[in-house]
Scaffold this motif. Sequence first.
Motif, PDB file in Angstrom:
ATOM      1  N   TRP A 133      -9.388  11.771   4.686  1.00 28.04           N
ATOM      2  CA  TRP A 133      -8.755  10.560   5.198  1.00 28.04           C
ATOM      3  C   TRP A 133      -7.366  10.852   5.759  1.00 28.04           C
ATOM      4  CZ3 TRP A 133     -10.104   7.996  -0.060  1.00 28.04           C
ATOM      5  CH2 TRP A 133     -11.432   7.536  -0.037  1.00 28.04           C
ATOM      6  N   GLN A 134      -6.985  10.065   6.774  1.00 30.11           N
ATOM      7  CA  GLN A 134      -5.684  10.194   7.406  1.00 30.11           C
ATOM      8  C   GLN A 134      -4.797   8.964   7.219  1.00 30.11           C
ATOM      9  OE1 GLN A 134      -4.770  13.148   8.849  1.00 30.11           O
ATOM     10  NE2 GLN A 134      -6.761  13.828   8.062  1.00 30.11           N
ATOM     11  N   PHE A 135      -5.348   7.845   6.776  1.00 31.53           N
ATOM     12  CA  PHE A 135      -4.555   6.611   6.670  1.00 31.53           C
ATOM     13  C   PHE A 135      -3.414   6.776   5.652  1.00 31.53           C
ATOM     14  CE2 PHE A 135      -8.209   6.126   3.763  1.00 31.53           C
ATOM     15  CZ  PHE A 135      -7.567   5.850   2.559  1.00 31.53           C
ATOM     16  N   PRO A 136      -2.300   6.064   5.843  1.00 34.01           N
ATOM     17  CA  PRO A 136      -1.190   6.132   4.887  1.00 34.01           C
ATOM     18  C   PRO A 136      -1.616   5.624   3.510  1.00 34.01           C
ATOM     19  CG  PRO A 136      -0.479   5.148   6.962  1.00 34.01           C
ATOM     20  CD  PRO A 136      -1.976   5.212   7.005  1.00 34.01           C
ATOM     21  N   TRP A 137      -1.263   6.374   2.474  1.00 33.18           N
ATOM     22  CA  TRP A 137      -1.678   6.035   1.110  1.00 33.18           C
ATOM     23  C   TRP A 137      -0.486   6.306   0.188  1.00 33.18           C
ATOM     24  CZ3 TRP A 137      -6.644   8.531  -1.448  1.00 33.18           C
ATOM     25  CH2 TRP A 137      -6.949   7.843  -2.630  1.00 33.18           C
ATOM     26  N   TYR A 138      -0.031   5.268  -0.482  1.00 33.29           N
ATOM     27  CA  TYR A 138       1.174   5.337  -1.309  1.00 33.29           C
ATOM     28  C   TYR A 138       0.864   5.048  -2.782  1.00 33.29           C
ATOM     29  CZ  TYR A 138       3.740   5.197   3.114  1.00 33.29           C
ATOM     30  OH  TYR A 138       4.224   5.476   4.364  1.00 33.29           O
ATOM     31  N   SER A 139       1.790   5.454  -3.617  1.00 28.26           N
ATOM     32  CA  SER A 139       1.710   5.185  -5.053  1.00 28.26           C
ATOM     33  C   SER A 139       2.699   4.093  -5.443  1.00 28.26           C
ATOM     34  CB  SER A 139       2.031   6.452  -5.846  1.00 28.26           C
ATOM     35  OG  SER A 139       2.243   6.152  -7.221  1.00 28.26           O
ATOM     36  N   SER A 140       2.223   3.167  -6.272  1.00 22.06           N
ATOM     37  CA  SER A 140       3.107   2.139  -6.829  1.00 22.06           C
ATOM     38  C   SER A 140       3.472   2.453  -8.274  1.00 22.06           C
ATOM     39  CB  SER A 140       2.415   0.771  -6.756  1.00 22.06           C
ATOM     40  OG  SER A 140       1.198   0.790  -7.505  1.00 22.06           O
ATOM     41  N   HIS A 141       3.227   3.685  -8.696  1.00 22.65           N
ATOM     42  CA  HIS A 141       3.444   4.071 -10.092  1.00 22.65           C
ATOM     43  C   HIS A 141       4.873   3.769 -10.537  1.00 22.65           C
ATOM     44  CE1 HIS A 141       2.517   6.222 -13.772  1.00 22.65           C
ATOM     45  NE2 HIS A 141       3.658   6.877 -13.658  1.00 22.65           N
ATOM     46  N   GLY A 142       4.988   3.180 -11.715  1.00 17.61           N
ATOM     47  CA  GLY A 142       6.292   2.882 -12.285  1.00 17.61           C
ATOM     48  C   GLY A 142       6.871   1.550 -11.856  1.00 17.61           C
ATOM     49  N   SER A 143       6.162   0.807 -11.015  1.00 19.51           N
ATOM     50  CA  SER A 143       6.654  -0.500 -10.581  1.00 19.51           C
ATOM     51  C   SER A 143       5.708  -1.594 -11.073  1.00 19.51           C
ATOM     52  CB  SER A 143       6.756  -0.560  -9.055  1.00 19.51           C
ATOM     53  OG  SER A 143       5.492  -0.819  -8.468  1.00 19.51           O
ATOM     54  N   SER A 144       6.122  -2.845 -10.876  1.00 15.12           N
ATOM     55  CA  SER A 144       5.303  -3.985 -11.283  1.00 15.12           C
ATOM     56  C   SER A 144       4.409  -4.482 -10.144  1.00 15.12           C
ATOM     57  CB  SER A 144       6.214  -5.141 -11.741  1.00 15.12           C
ATOM     58  OG  SER A 144       7.021  -5.599 -10.659  1.00 15.12           O
ATOM     59  N   PHE A 145       4.352  -3.729  -9.059  1.00 15.49           N
ATOM     60  CA  PHE A 145       3.669  -4.197  -7.852  1.00 15.49           C
ATOM     61  C   PHE A 145       2.220  -4.579  -8.112  1.00 15.49           C
ATOM     62  CE2 PHE A 145       1.342  -3.432  -3.859  1.00 15.49           C
ATOM     63  CZ  PHE A 145       2.029  -4.297  -3.013  1.00 15.49           C
ATOM     64  N   ASN A 146       1.449  -3.701  -8.747  1.00 14.10           N
ATOM     65  CA  ASN A 146       0.025  -3.982  -8.963  1.00 14.10           C
ATOM     66  C   ASN A 146      -0.186  -5.197  -9.862  1.00 14.10           C
ATOM     67  OD1 ASN A 146      -0.126  -1.471  -7.633  1.00 14.10           O
ATOM     68  ND2 ASN A 146      -2.059  -1.001  -8.652  1.00 14.10           N
ATOM     69  N   ARG A 147       0.652  -5.347 -10.851  1.00 16.08           N
ATOM     70  CA  ARG A 147       0.521  -6.513 -11.730  1.00 16.08           C
ATOM     71  C   ARG A 147       0.960  -7.787 -11.015  1.00 16.08           C
ATOM     72  NH1 ARG A 147      -0.866  -7.136 -16.654  1.00 16.08           N
ATOM     73  NH2 ARG A 147      -0.900  -4.879 -16.980  1.00 16.08           N
ATOM     74  N   ASP A 148       2.020  -7.695 -10.241  1.00  8.96           N
ATOM     75  CA  ASP A 148       2.510  -8.873  -9.529  1.00  8.96           C
ATOM     76  C   ASP A 148       1.501  -9.380  -8.506  1.00  8.96           C
ATOM     77  OD1 ASP A 148       4.801  -8.645 -11.000  1.00  8.96           O
ATOM     78  OD2 ASP A 148       6.048  -7.877  -9.358  1.00  8.96           O
ATOM     79  N   PHE A 149       0.685  -8.466  -7.963  1.00 12.27           N
ATOM     80  CA  PHE A 149      -0.311  -8.867  -6.977  1.00 12.27           C
ATOM     81  C   PHE A 149      -1.726  -8.888  -7.550  1.00 12.27           C
ATOM     82  CE2 PHE A 149       3.375  -8.074  -4.458  1.00 12.27           C
ATOM     83  CZ  PHE A 149       3.307  -9.071  -3.499  1.00 12.27           C
ATOM     84  N   ALA A 150      -1.786  -9.003  -8.878  1.00  3.89           N
ATOM     85  CA  ALA A 150      -3.014  -9.356  -9.612  1.00  3.89           C
ATOM     86  C   ALA A 150      -4.159  -8.378  -9.436  1.00  3.89           C
ATOM     87  CB  ALA A 150      -3.461 -10.765  -9.220  1.00  3.89           C
ATOM     88  N   VAL A 151      -3.837  -7.070  -9.353  1.00  6.73           N
ATOM     89  CA  VAL A 151      -4.901  -6.069  -9.373  1.00  6.73           C
ATOM     90  C   VAL A 151      -4.827  -5.176 -10.617  1.00  6.73           C
ATOM     91  CG1 VAL A 151      -5.316  -6.035  -6.890  1.00  6.73           C
ATOM     92  CG2 VAL A 151      -3.540  -4.555  -7.849  1.00  6.73           C
ATOM     93  N   SER A 152      -3.725  -5.239 -11.355  1.00  4.83           N
ATOM     94  CA  SER A 152      -3.651  -4.656 -12.693  1.00  4.83           C
ATOM     95  C   SER A 152      -3.581  -5.829 -13.662  1.00  4.83           C
ATOM     96  CB  SER A 152      -2.397  -3.775 -12.851  1.00  4.83           C
ATOM     97  OG  SER A 152      -2.485  -2.615 -12.069  1.00  4.83           O
ATOM     98  N   VAL A 153      -4.629  -6.008 -14.457  1.00  5.98           N
ATOM     99  CA  VAL A 153      -4.751  -7.226 -15.262  1.00  5.98           C
ATOM    100  C   VAL A 153      -5.196  -6.902 -16.681  1.00  5.98           C
ATOM    101  CG1 VAL A 153      -5.270  -8.684 -13.271  1.00  5.98           C
ATOM    102  CG2 VAL A 153      -7.137  -7.585 -14.499  1.00  5.98           C
ATOM    103  N   ALA A 154      -4.875  -7.818 -17.583  1.00  3.16           N
ATOM    104  CA  ALA A 154      -5.387  -7.737 -18.952  1.00  3.16           C
ATOM    105  C   ALA A 154      -6.861  -8.141 -18.955  1.00  3.16           C
ATOM    106  CB  ALA A 154      -4.579  -8.645 -19.866  1.00  3.16           C
TER     107      ALA A 154
END
Length: 242
Positions: A133-154
């Motif tokens: 793959w060539q598309f831009p791919w970033y890490s959100s590790h250490g931030s609340s980003f995934n939880r704030d946008f409801a993809v990391s959930v209890a």
Amino acid sequence: MSNSDPKHEVVSRSQWLAARRQLWLHEKAFTHQRDELSAARQALPWVKLEHDYRFHGPEGEVDLAALFGGRSQLLLYHFMFVEGWSEGCPGCSFLADHFDGANLHLAHHDVALVAVSQAPYPEFQAFRRRMGWQFPWYSSHGSSFNRDFAVSVATDGSEQYNYEPYQGDESELPGLSAFYRAADGQLYHTYSTYARGLDILVGAYNFLDLAPLGRNEGGTMDWVRHHDRYEQQPGKPHCCHD
């Protein structure tokens, strides 16, 4: 499913044309409904982003504005790849196989398309090379980003996924979020979709929906493999006809 051909009514050409015209009327109505839905989506109110989210990519730590790549619109796919994994979710990978082709055109229409995963950036580089793959791919590790946008959930029903209480057994889930960058640099969240709302991104499904047997799967994407994990000779789906 059995190996035999599906039982289907066989008719004359004139009978088929009459039935096809009735379906065509439904297709035209659906097209107009889809246009109305798209207009309603674009008319949603926006949310002004106040949090300074940080991401990690090939250039080191960057902010959300950098993910736009100089464009005013950003489509951000929440790719399921968490810390400790050696490969990404097969379903997310199936969807991501469509990104590079789309980006050839989106880049010329003021839209950036990127992926973001929870895992630390170095952990998905080998898999990215493997997939080509060539598309831009970033890490959100250490931030609340995934939880704030409801993809990391209890998984106890105390949080929402896809706009309803979530009681599944996976704590990391897929989604897509859209953002706008105004001329003054202010960022806005405009839209997010999850689960079956992501179907529209899967071009292969649109082809299958036109095929005689449709998607022909026992469960959503249950036949899908990483594209280097299929049998060498293309054949019948793993889930079907066995």
